[in-house]
Motif scaffolding. Structure first.
Motif, PDB file in Angstrom:
ATOM      1  N   LEU A  18       0.826  -1.205   0.000  1.00  0.00           N
ATOM      2  CA  LEU A  18       0.000   0.000   0.000  1.00  0.00           C
ATOM      3  C   LEU A  18       0.860   1.255   0.000  1.00  0.00           C
ATOM      4  N   ILE A  19       1.925   1.249   0.807  1.00  0.00           N
ATOM      5  CA  ILE A  19       2.831   2.412   0.857  1.00  0.00           C
ATOM      6  C   ILE A  19       3.496   2.620  -0.506  1.00  0.00           C
ATOM      7  N   PHE A  20       3.976   1.544  -1.128  1.00  0.00           N
ATOM      8  CA  PHE A  20       4.607   1.661  -2.438  1.00  0.00           C
ATOM      9  C   PHE A  20       3.620   2.174  -3.487  1.00  0.00           C
ATOM     10  N   SER A  21       2.377   1.716  -3.414  1.00  0.00           N
ATOM     11  CA  SER A  21       1.367   2.156  -4.374  1.00  0.00           C
ATOM     12  C   SER A  21       1.086   3.646  -4.223  1.00  0.00           C
ATOM     13  N   VAL A  22       0.946   4.090  -2.988  1.00  0.00           N
ATOM     14  CA  VAL A  22       0.692   5.512  -2.745  1.00  0.00           C
ATOM     15  C   VAL A  22       1.878   6.348  -3.223  1.00  0.00           C
ATOM     16  N   MET A  23       3.098   5.903  -2.923  1.00  0.00           N
ATOM     17  CA  MET A  23       4.290   6.632  -3.362  1.00  0.00           C
ATOM     18  C   MET A  23       4.351   6.707  -4.883  1.00  0.00           C
ATOM     19  N   PHE A  24       4.012   5.605  -5.549  1.00  0.00           N
ATOM     20  CA  PHE A  24       4.050   5.592  -7.011  1.00  0.00           C
ATOM     21  C   PHE A  24       3.073   6.607  -7.591  1.00  0.00           C
ATOM     22  N   PHE A  25       1.838   6.612  -7.086  1.00  0.00           N
ATOM     23  CA  PHE A  25       0.839   7.533  -7.631  1.00  0.00           C
ATOM     24  C   PHE A  25       1.180   8.977  -7.316  1.00  0.00           C
ATOM     25  N   VAL A  26       1.796   9.223  -6.161  1.00  0.00           N
ATOM     26  CA  VAL A  26       2.221  10.587  -5.841  1.00  0.00           C
ATOM     27  C   VAL A  26       3.318  11.042  -6.802  1.00  0.00           C
ATOM     28  N   LEU A  27       4.309  10.184  -7.029  1.00  0.00           N
ATOM     29  CA  LEU A  27       5.379  10.531  -7.966  1.00  0.00           C
ATOM     30  C   LEU A  27       4.850  10.707  -9.380  1.00  0.00           C
ATOM     31  N   LEU A  28       3.897   9.852  -9.770  1.00  0.00           N
ATOM     32  CA  LEU A  28       3.304   9.990 -11.104  1.00  0.00           C
ATOM     33  C   LEU A  28       2.559  11.308 -11.235  1.00  0.00           C
ATOM     34  N   ALA A  29       1.824  11.694 -10.190  1.00  0.00           N
ATOM     35  CA  ALA A  29       1.108  12.973 -10.217  1.00  0.00           C
ATOM     36  C   ALA A  29       2.081  14.147 -10.299  1.00  0.00           C
ATOM     37  N   LEU A  30       3.193  14.059  -9.551  1.00  0.00           N
ATOM     38  CA  LEU A  30       4.203  15.123  -9.613  1.00  0.00           C
ATOM     39  C   LEU A  30       4.835  15.210 -11.009  1.00  0.00           C
ATOM     40  N   LEU A  31       5.092  14.054 -11.616  1.00  0.00           N
ATOM     41  CA  LEU A  31       5.667  14.053 -12.956  1.00  0.00           C
ATOM     42  C   LEU A  31       4.713  14.686 -13.967  1.00  0.00           C
ATOM     43  N   LEU A  32       3.442  14.318 -13.894  1.00  0.00           N
ATOM     44  CA  LEU A  32       2.454  14.894 -14.812  1.00  0.00           C
ATOM     45  C   LEU A  32       2.311  16.393 -14.586  1.00  0.00           C
ATOM     46  N   TRP A  33       2.348  16.818 -13.323  1.00  0.00           N
ATOM     47  CA  TRP A  33       2.273  18.250 -13.026  1.00  0.00           C
ATOM     48  C   TRP A  33       3.488  18.990 -13.597  1.00  0.00           C
ATOM     49  N   TRP A  34       4.673  18.374 -13.464  1.00  0.00           N
ATOM     50  CA  TRP A  34       5.891  19.002 -14.005  1.00  0.00           C
ATOM     51  C   TRP A  34       5.814  19.119 -15.527  1.00  0.00           C
ATOM     52  N   VAL A  35       5.356  18.055 -16.190  1.00  0.00           N
ATOM     53  CA  VAL A  35       5.212  18.101 -17.642  1.00  0.00           C
ATOM     54  C   VAL A  35       4.222  19.193 -18.043  1.00  0.00           C
ATOM     55  N   TRP A  36       3.115  19.284 -17.322  1.00  0.00           N
ATOM     56  CA  TRP A  36       2.108  20.302 -17.609  1.00  0.00           C
ATOM     57  C   TRP A  36       2.703  21.705 -17.466  1.00  0.00           C
ATOM     58  N   GLN A  37       3.491  21.919 -16.395  1.00  0.00           N
ATOM     59  CA  GLN A  37       4.089  23.230 -16.170  1.00  0.00           C
ATOM     60  C   GLN A  37       5.083  23.596 -17.266  1.00  0.00           C
ATOM     61  N   VAL A  38       5.903  22.616 -17.664  1.00  0.00           N
ATOM     62  CA  VAL A  38       6.888  22.884 -18.716  1.00  0.00           C
ATOM     63  C   VAL A  38       6.189  23.232 -20.025  1.00  0.00           C
ATOM     64  N   MET A  39       5.164  22.466 -20.370  1.00  0.00           N
ATOM     65  CA  MET A  39       4.438  22.754 -21.603  1.00  0.00           C
ATOM     66  C   MET A  39       3.750  24.110 -21.538  1.00  0.00           C
ATOM     67  N   ASP A  40       3.245  24.461 -20.361  1.00  0.00           N
ATOM     68  CA  ASP A  40       2.597  25.765 -20.212  1.00  0.00           C
ATOM     69  C   ASP A  40       3.613  26.890 -20.337  1.00  0.00           C
ATOM     70  N   ASP A  41       4.796  26.714 -19.733  1.00  0.00           N
ATOM     71  CA  ASP A  41       5.836  27.747 -19.829  1.00  0.00           C
ATOM     72  C   ASP A  41       6.319  27.935 -21.266  1.00  0.00           C
ATOM     73  N   LYS A  42       6.338  26.841 -22.046  1.00  0.00           N
ATOM     74  CA  LYS A  42       6.793  26.916 -23.441  1.00  0.00           C
ATOM     75  C   LYS A  42       5.681  27.306 -24.407  1.00  0.00           C
ATOM     76  N   GLY A  43       4.489  27.546 -23.871  1.00  0.00           N
ATOM     77  CA  GLY A  43       3.387  27.958 -24.727  1.00  0.00           C
ATOM     78  C   GLY A  43       2.755  26.844 -25.527  1.00  0.00           C
ATOM     79  N   GLN A  44       2.987  25.588 -25.116  1.00  0.00           N
ATOM     80  CA  GLN A  44       2.443  24.458 -25.867  1.00  0.00           C
ATOM     81  C   GLN A  44       0.994  24.141 -25.516  1.00  0.00           C
ATOM     82  N   LEU A  45       0.435  24.827 -24.525  1.00  0.00           N
ATOM     83  CA  LEU A  45      -0.953  24.591 -24.146  1.00  0.00           C
ATOM     84  C   LEU A  45      -1.884  25.678 -24.674  1.00  0.00           C
TER      85      LEU A  45
END
Length: 300
Positions: A18-45
């Motif tokens: 359960l701990i590993f699953s929660v950690m995985f989904f948290v890291l995945l959410a952070l990665l998606l948020w980072w990708v979203w921010q980078v694309m937004d900063d570059k004007g890709q959205l």
């Protein structure tokens, strides 16, 4: 559930999972948020880059024709590679050396060559030795390369699927006087299809994706090649890559879902014992059996 290959986790293992699953989904959410921010900063959205995909012109002019060519090349390759791979796989198991050795040589040769190299060789062959027009040549080269490579891979899948069956199947067929060809056609192949299906579907997914190699190297107007033309006209490189990736994911998901349904249906049909008898049918059968037994005893 506990089996030979799996032990049911205990309380500590469940907490750890359960701990590993929660950690995985948290890291995945952070990665998606980072990708979203980078694309937004570059004007890709910006909406102007995504708006073309809401119009009919982008789909009817670029994406749908490219998807049609992708499906056409993949379908032709599948239709040719599947039976050819089955023939080569069965030939590799032949008792005759003059059949087994050439088939093995062909399979090992084409399986060892990258599919892109086969496409390039095929393109040069059609250009120098045939009358195939330059417009049709990329399709011919892509299909030829995919067929040669994937037929050799499918040949090994077929051979492994047949060899995975219990030897008792072949021995039982020999005991009732079936020839090897009859055993292969009537007993081994029907059972091996269910075993081979996941590997065959994986290879079919590879065929769909490998059509993109022809677009990159040979100018074949498949989906990825059409994306390049669309991106050049609308200046939306990253959004076009994302949309095409989603199309490929959806296409392969449909293919694998259909294969999973087909595999389950085949397994259920093989577990079936025939028609379902009602209670009345069973009573009639028992009465007839009793009457037959009584008549036989009376005659004796």
């Amino acid at each position: 559930m506990t089996s030979v290959l799996y032990d049911a986790p205990g309380p500590k293992a469940k907490r750890r999972n359960l701990i590993f699953s929660v950690m995985f989904f948290v890291l995945l959410a952070l990665l998606l948020w980072w990708v979203w921010q980078v694309m937004d900063d570059k004007g890709q959205l910006e909406w102007s880059l995504w708006k073309p995909f809401t119009t009919a012109d982008a789909w009817t002019t670029y994406l749908l024709p490219g998807l049609a060519d992708t499906l056409k090349a993949a379908a032709l390759s599948m239709v040719i590679a599947l039976p050819l791979g089955a023939v080569l796989g069965i030939a590799r198991m032949s008792d005759h050396r003059w059949v087994r050795i050439p088939a093995g040589t062909v399979v090992e040769f084409f399986r060892a060559i990258p599919v892109l190299l086969l496409m390039l060789f095929a393109n040069e062959f059609f250009a120098r030795s045939t009358d195939v027009t330059s417009a049709d040549r990329p399709l011919y080269a892509v299909v030829t390369g995919l067929v040669l490579y994937n037929a050799s891979v499918l040949a090994e899948v077929v051979r492994a699927g047949i060899l995975s069956l219990p030897k008792g199947q072949t021995e039982a067929a020999q005991a009732i006087g079936l020839r090897k060809s009859q055993t292969m056609k009537s007993i081994l192949l029907p059972q091996a299809v269910t075993v081979m299906l996941p590997a065959i579907v994986s290879q079919l997914v590879v065929i769909v994706k490998d059509t993109a190699l022809g677009g990159v190297m040979l100018g074949f107007t498949e989906l990825l090649n059409s994306r390049g033309t669309l991106a050049a006209n609308y200046a939306n490189v990253i959004p076009s890559f994302i949309v095409v990736a989603i199309i490929f994911i959806a296409l392969n998901f449909i293919l694998t879902s259909f294969a999973s349904w087909l595999e389950g249906r085949l397994r259920r049909s093989k577990r079936s014992t025939g028609a379902v008898l009602s209670v009345d049918d069973i009573d009639d059968f028992n009465a007839a059996e009793t009457e037959s037994t009584s008549r036989t005893s009376a005659e004796k």
